[in-house]
Design an enzyme around this catalytic site. Sequence first.
Site: not given
Length: 382
Positions: A324, A179, A345, A327, A273, A348, A355
């Site tokens: 997330c 990332d 999250c 999950c 990406e 979960c 990042d």
Amino acid sequence: MTKQILKAYKVRLYPNEDQQIFFAKSFGCSRFIWNKMLADKIEYYRETKMSLNNTPAQYKKEFEWLKEVDSLALANVQQNLRSAYSKFFKQGARLPKFKKKGIKDSYTTNNQKGTVAITDSTVKLPKIGHINAKFPDKINGLIKSATISRTPSGKYYVSLLVETIVNELPKTQSNIGIDLGLTDFIVLSDSTKVANPKFLAKLQDKLSKAQKIMSKRALIAKKDNRNLRDSKNYQKQKTKVAKVYEKITNARKDFLHKLSFNLIKNHDVIAIEDLNVKGMVKNRKLANSDSSWSTFTIMLAYKADWYGKTLVKIDRWYPSSKTCSHCNHLLTKAELPLSVRMWDCPSCLQQNDRDINASINILHQGLILAKQSKTVGATGLA
Ligand SMILES: [Zn+2]
């Protein structure tokens, strides 16, 4: 497995005075023929709405000094101009630009049965012979072409395009997601954060200081009614600025080369990406420059190809930050403003580093895509 590739080697040249004069002439003639042929093409197009096929040979009678330089240099100008112009003519790209003196001074020649060659300490070029050189790497393979250039600070380089063989790197059974970091350069799915090198920031400081002094000197020259060209202090500082700038460019490239090579060496599938869109990176994350990121992805792409690894680019609209990684719960944009570095999250309860979480999602997504493509069978992914 081995692969035949074209690799560019940048070699520092130390031309003597006569050779510098020859280079200056070659840069000048290349620039002249580019500008002249382009101007004639434009005029012809205005009059006829057709494309003019002109060649350097047509101009040699009127401008005899064009004969003094390597004719292949002019032939390469013709080829580059033709491809740039046909992009304009057929594909609606922008008109090629006129070239200015002192900006990207260069010319390209080709190796014709040994007209371009190297020894331990020299590079041989057509029409001029051996020039003292310093090689950073050992060069093996057939030299195809040579591009000679002069930097704004007055250094000479030749970029030799060499047909060479590379060996694929062994598979590691390890995969990685990358990332683009907010404060770091990149953040990896194995929780590694790679910072922008400190020396780059230091050089950046040095550059802005040198630039400030340069503008001050420009102001002083203006006050004294002196032309900047005649102001020695200003010119001296201008060279200094150019030198620091070149240092930054080289250091950044070096950093990106090492980083991209290590990622390719240590992993089989590398997922990133696809942010290779102008302005996209700048808007999204502020710590990195567009050009560093795009250079980095280009390096990853060709190195993956050279060394038998797989680079997967993830759709830029994929919500890698807001999902997330544990999950798959998706946050809304309002729930995750740019200022939030860590988040829990709500589904979960996992604590996510913004990042690292994004890079894990990029890896997951990358592996799904890699499985779908044929190359995966070859890399042996389960
Ligand atoms: Zn979760």
